[in-house]
Design a protein around this motif. Structure first.
Motif, PDB file in Angstrom:
ATOM      1  N   ILE A   1      29.038  44.805  67.447  1.00 32.33           N
ATOM      2  CA  ILE A   1      29.804  44.158  68.510  1.00 32.33           C
ATOM      3  C   ILE A   1      30.039  45.189  69.602  1.00 32.33           C
ATOM      4  O   ILE A   1      30.595  46.254  69.340  1.00 32.33           O
TER       5      ILE A   1
ATOM      6  N   GLU B   1      31.895  43.998  76.644  1.00 32.92           N
ATOM      7  CA  GLU B   1      31.125  43.263  77.660  1.00 32.92           C
ATOM      8  C   GLU B   1      30.570  44.184  78.755  1.00 32.92           C
ATOM      9  O   GLU B   1      29.486  43.948  79.276  1.00 32.92           O
TER      10      GLU B   1
ATOM     11  N   ASP C   1      26.821  41.007  69.165  1.00 27.62           N
ATOM     12  CA  ASP C   1      27.829  40.084  69.676  1.00 27.62           C
ATOM     13  C   ASP C   1      28.563  40.867  70.761  1.00 27.62           C
ATOM     14  O   ASP C   1      28.488  42.089  70.805  1.00 27.62           O
ATOM     15  N   ILE C   2      29.281  40.133  71.603  1.00 32.72           N
ATOM     16  CA  ILE C   2      29.950  40.803  72.723  1.00 32.72           C
ATOM     17  C   ILE C   2      31.447  40.508  72.676  1.00 32.72           C
ATOM     18  O   ILE C   2      31.849  39.365  72.457  1.00 32.72           O
ATOM     19  N   ALA C   3      32.258  41.551  72.862  1.00 33.30           N
ATOM     20  CA  ALA C   3      33.711  41.358  72.860  1.00 33.30           C
ATOM     21  C   ALA C   3      34.257  41.506  74.271  1.00 33.30           C
ATOM     22  O   ALA C   3      33.843  42.387  75.015  1.00 33.30           O
ATOM     23  N   GLY C   4      35.180  40.623  74.626  1.00 30.54           N
ATOM     24  CA  GLY C   4      35.800  40.677  75.942  1.00 30.54           C
ATOM     25  C   GLY C   4      36.732  41.874  76.068  1.00 30.54           C
ATOM     26  O   GLY C   4      37.057  42.533  75.080  1.00 30.54           O
ATOM     27  N   SER C   5      37.163  42.136  77.293  1.00 30.27           N
ATOM     28  CA  SER C   5      38.031  43.286  77.558  1.00 30.27           C
ATOM     29  C   SER C   5      39.384  43.148  76.869  1.00 30.27           C
ATOM     30  O   SER C   5      39.904  42.048  76.725  1.00 30.27           O
TER      31      SER C   5
ATOM     32  N   LEU D   1      34.996  48.112  61.101  1.00 27.68           N
ATOM     33  CA  LEU D   1      35.882  46.954  60.932  1.00 27.68           C
ATOM     34  C   LEU D   1      35.981  46.495  59.492  1.00 27.68           C
ATOM     35  O   LEU D   1      36.735  45.596  59.194  1.00 27.68           O
TER      36      LEU D   1
ATOM     37  N   THR E   1      40.717  43.437  73.858  1.00 26.41           N
ATOM     38  CA  THR E   1      41.106  42.806  72.600  1.00 26.41           C
ATOM     39  C   THR E   1      40.658  43.640  71.426  1.00 26.41           C
ATOM     40  O   THR E   1      41.412  44.409  70.853  1.00 26.41           O
ATOM     41  N   LEU E   2      39.400  43.473  71.098  1.00 29.99           N
ATOM     42  CA  LEU E   2      38.899  44.086  69.878  1.00 29.99           C
ATOM     43  C   LEU E   2      38.510  45.534  70.106  1.00 29.99           C
ATOM     44  O   LEU E   2      38.740  46.403  69.275  1.00 29.99           O
TER      45      LEU E   2
END
Lengths: 505, 505
Positions: free
Chosen positions: A18, A21, A51-55, A8, A57-58
């Motif tokens: 990151i 989830e 850190d955790i990223a939701g479905s 990133l 998006t990132l």
């Protein structure tokens, strides 16, 4: 678990991974828990909190986003495959708790903590607990020795294979006290003159709270950022250097600890001692001069405190087998005329050129420190050393050595007017009454200079016309503020009017 | 500066704003420095430290990526415009330093710290410094009172407008000690029976280090996560509840402080007291029973320590005008037969149903605590209260009240066999010798149950056949481990064989 790297270019100031989830659920990991990350085919690994990223998006489910620090450390490319595993809580956490409880730590325990800090296995909060423990309970001499050694061992070292490696450090908080370039130039010239098998590879820092650090000032006319090999080349040519130590990885634990200390402006004594001595050990210094300034507004408030600190430094240096000489100097007011990068460089050049308008207080200090160093290195009397240093400065040999170093560092002394141009916007501050100057505050001067743009704006800063003890008339100029924008000048002026850094009685 | 929100659904456990490197340069901001963020047309703002993203990857120049926490707090949508400005260092940092130096803090200072913690103005490292200061220097009674009040004021409150609001809390570390649902059921039934203008709105937590918390256990047969309005409805119907307090925002500072304490397993006494009492004040409790368990492996190692803590709680409660009764109970071994969510719920239901195989130690404890509470609330003798509670439990009125609460919380007592099914994989642990059981370790039992899958796997845990003082034969069953996968059972079995939680002599 194998995941695909998504680089990133995220600068987080700490390693951060990151994950998706679903990955987090699969590995039973929660935010802030740690994973070990390695390239699937390599051994080297790095530990990072997640850190955790939701479905949607990132990240895709099979991806992992890594902060810049990890990508660089593990030399990863985008889409490369890494293996991640939950990491155990590091042992150092138990040692930190022990220190917080006031117990003394062994070398192995301290080394484990320092090495986990360097390898980013500890969070900032955990480092803060370590700092709290050291700050509140102190460290005994054995512990400080262990801390210093651990800091050196966990970083790079600069080995010059020379008989004599000279170094110096000032504990100051004294504005404008830019003796280092002058001392390095005098001693560097002395090395040539006397044919000594010696070098003076000086690494300095940039300003944190002051208007300028030595690296900021040198940077006005030369480069200061070099690789270790480049520094070796410079020193081979000139027997000295004036470089920035920040990116060399000498005692890197120190920088990370300082970053956390700075949050609360803490500076535990044990850490101060280890911080300075570790950098000297990392360049294999054989003769170190430490100058401790004392007085109102300096780091050491009075001579009693300065003497106590001197004794501690000497004891730890003895433990480490490091030859150290400590000087104590008055630090109750700024030194020289200039405060700020270009203004301080002007002072330095005036002294080296023996310009009639040079600041004599700066010259005398630099000569005093150079003489102490030379008498220490050659084991000769201070009088004799002082005579030699004075002769070198007056004969322009110091100036030539300075020019040689600047040239080796890809700079030059040409076009100085352009390089050291002062801010276009300026204003004079006058005395409101006749009398004698009784006080000039280092801290207030630093604040004004920083408001004016120092050290980021080269030409910003303060020119001081007077020092403590001198008489002034009403409406006589006390100092001039320089800034590169109108706004910054107006901020600085406003603050100067309010905090009044110069007392006249 | 106006920027467009890019909602990443990034769960960072802390507010994080990621800005483009050009934005960072423009605002002269470095990694870890803080910005104030607000919707351009709203007043509410949030402070967050920044990370920086390089060009051409995560963000465009005019975008800002925000962690979930900020997006939710400010009710932002993707592509919405926010205004960001550099934030000043919060004042609370100075107060934290003061505490670290051992000075007592005023109410205003403590309130500022707590409120900055709640508003995410402090980093985890700064909170760690606060915890260190409180941990190492302690807090006087005035400070603990201020801390408690500040925690309440910075959170939501549940106001039921009732004359009597009953609450209880256990300080334990005692496995299987699931008295709360039984006590709430008995007292809830007593409220109906005696026509009291009273309620028992119990909020509980999930397990952190133990095999199950009250919320985990109730969750096997009912919902525990409700909004404040939903809880009011439940309590209006049944005069009681058994809900999870975690998402209600009661004294939210507490949760954030605990998160940082957990890094080093710290639990400063001042924080423990404030943590518990603030949650009671937040529900406007008028009668609070606090049960402190003591003994080897319990949180309080012996009765002397438990009594000291009792006195401190009483003094702070008096300062706060909170009516508190403290009981001290033996906590040297697990209570009941079950350890783990489903197993503990089976114990509870057996007691409430007065099943002949019910665990009598759990029943006696629950009756003791319920009687203390009733005698406290009605100001009657303990004997009389005890008679009433016993009658309620034996007459099934407590069971009916329990069913009523479970129904109100969208659960039911039907299909219990399915809901409370134990892990398919199990193994028995036998005594290696004949003798008497002299010790059963809470901590070791918790470790084994957690290895087996508790509390995440409902059916995982331990069934204990024996308690301290009972005789056993060689090869007699001591306990059975249940797990939902073969692997987890094998881990748990291995650890049980190694750490041996039951001592037979």
């Amino acid at each position: 678990m194998l995941l695909k790297v998504k680089a990133l270019q995220l600068i987080a100031g700490r390693p951060i991974a990151i994950i998706h989830e679903d990955t987090a659920k699969w590995l039973n990991l929660h935010v802030g828990e740690r994973v070990r990350i390695k390239r699937y085919d390599k051994k080297q690994e790095i530990v990072a909190p997640i850190d955790i990223a939701g479905s949607g998006t990132l990240l895709d489910r099979e991806e992992i986003a890594l902060s810049q620090e990890i990508v660089q450390e593990l030399k990863l490319r985008n889409k490369e495959i890494v293996d991640i595993n939950p990491a155990l809580r590091p042992l150092s956490v138990d040692y930190i708790k022990k220190k917080l409880h006031g117990e003394a730590l062994t070398f192995t325990e301290i080394f484990t903590i320092v090495s986990d800090i360097v390898n980013n296995k500890l969070t900032e909060a955990e480092v803060a607990y370590f700092v709290s423990g050291v700050y509140l309970n102190g460290m005994n001499f054995e512990e400080i020795t262990s801390l210093t050694k651990s800091m050196v061992k966990t970083g790079h070292q600069l080995n010059f294979h020379k008989k004599i490696v000279i170094d110096k450090h000032s504990i100051g908080g004294v504005e404008g006290n830019r003796t280092t370039p002058i001392v390095v130039s005098i001693i560097g010239a002395a090395i040539d003159e006397l044919g000594l098998n010696a070098i003076f590879p000086k690494t300095s820092s940039r300003a944190i709270t002051s208007a300028a650090g030595t690296a900021d000032v040198i940077e006005t006319i030369a480069k200061v950022e070099f690789s270790i090999d480049e520094i070796k080349n410079i020193v081979n040519k000139t027997n000295a250097c004036l470089v920035w130590g920040g990116s060399l990885g000498l005692a890197p634990a120190d920088d990370k600890i300082i970053q956390v200390e700075r949050l609360l402006f803490l500076d535990p004594e044990a850490q101060l001692i280890a911080s300075i001595l570790s950098k000297k050990l990392a360049v294999n210094a054989t003769h170190v001069l430490l100058d401790i300034s004392y007085g109102k507004g300096a780091k050491m408030p009075n001579i009693v405190a300065a003497k106590k600190l001197k004794e501690k430094f000497e004891k730890v240096a003895t433990n480490l087998g490091l030859a150290l000489r400590v000087t104590l100097t008055d630090g109750s007011q700024p030194v020289g005329n200039g405060i700020g990068p270009a203004l301080e460089m002007q002072d330095i050049i005036k002294v080296l050129r023996q310009d009639p308008s040079r600041p004599l207080d700066l010259e005398n200090r630099a000569l005093y420190l150079a003489s102490e160093l030379l008498s220490f290195v050659l084991n000769i009397s201070k009088e004799e050393a002082s005579k030699t240093c004075k002769a070198i400065l007056e004969s322009a040999k110091a100036f030539n050595k300075f020019e040689q170093i600047i040239t080796a560092q890809k700079g030059s002394l040409s076009k100085l007017e352009e390089k050291l141009a002062l801010g276009k916007f300026k204003c004079d501050i006058f005395s409101e009454r006749p009398g004698t100057i009784t006080e000039i505050s280092n801290k207030k001067m630093s604040k004004i200079a920083r408001m004016a743009g120092s050290p980021a704006d080269n030409g910003a800063g303060i020119f001081l016309y007077k020092h403590v003890g001198e008489p002034v008339k009403k409406d006589e100029k006390l100092f001039t503020i320089f800034a590169e924008t109108k706004e910054k000048l107006s901020y600085a002026k406003k603050i100067a009017d309010r905090i009044k850094p110069v007392l006249v009685k």
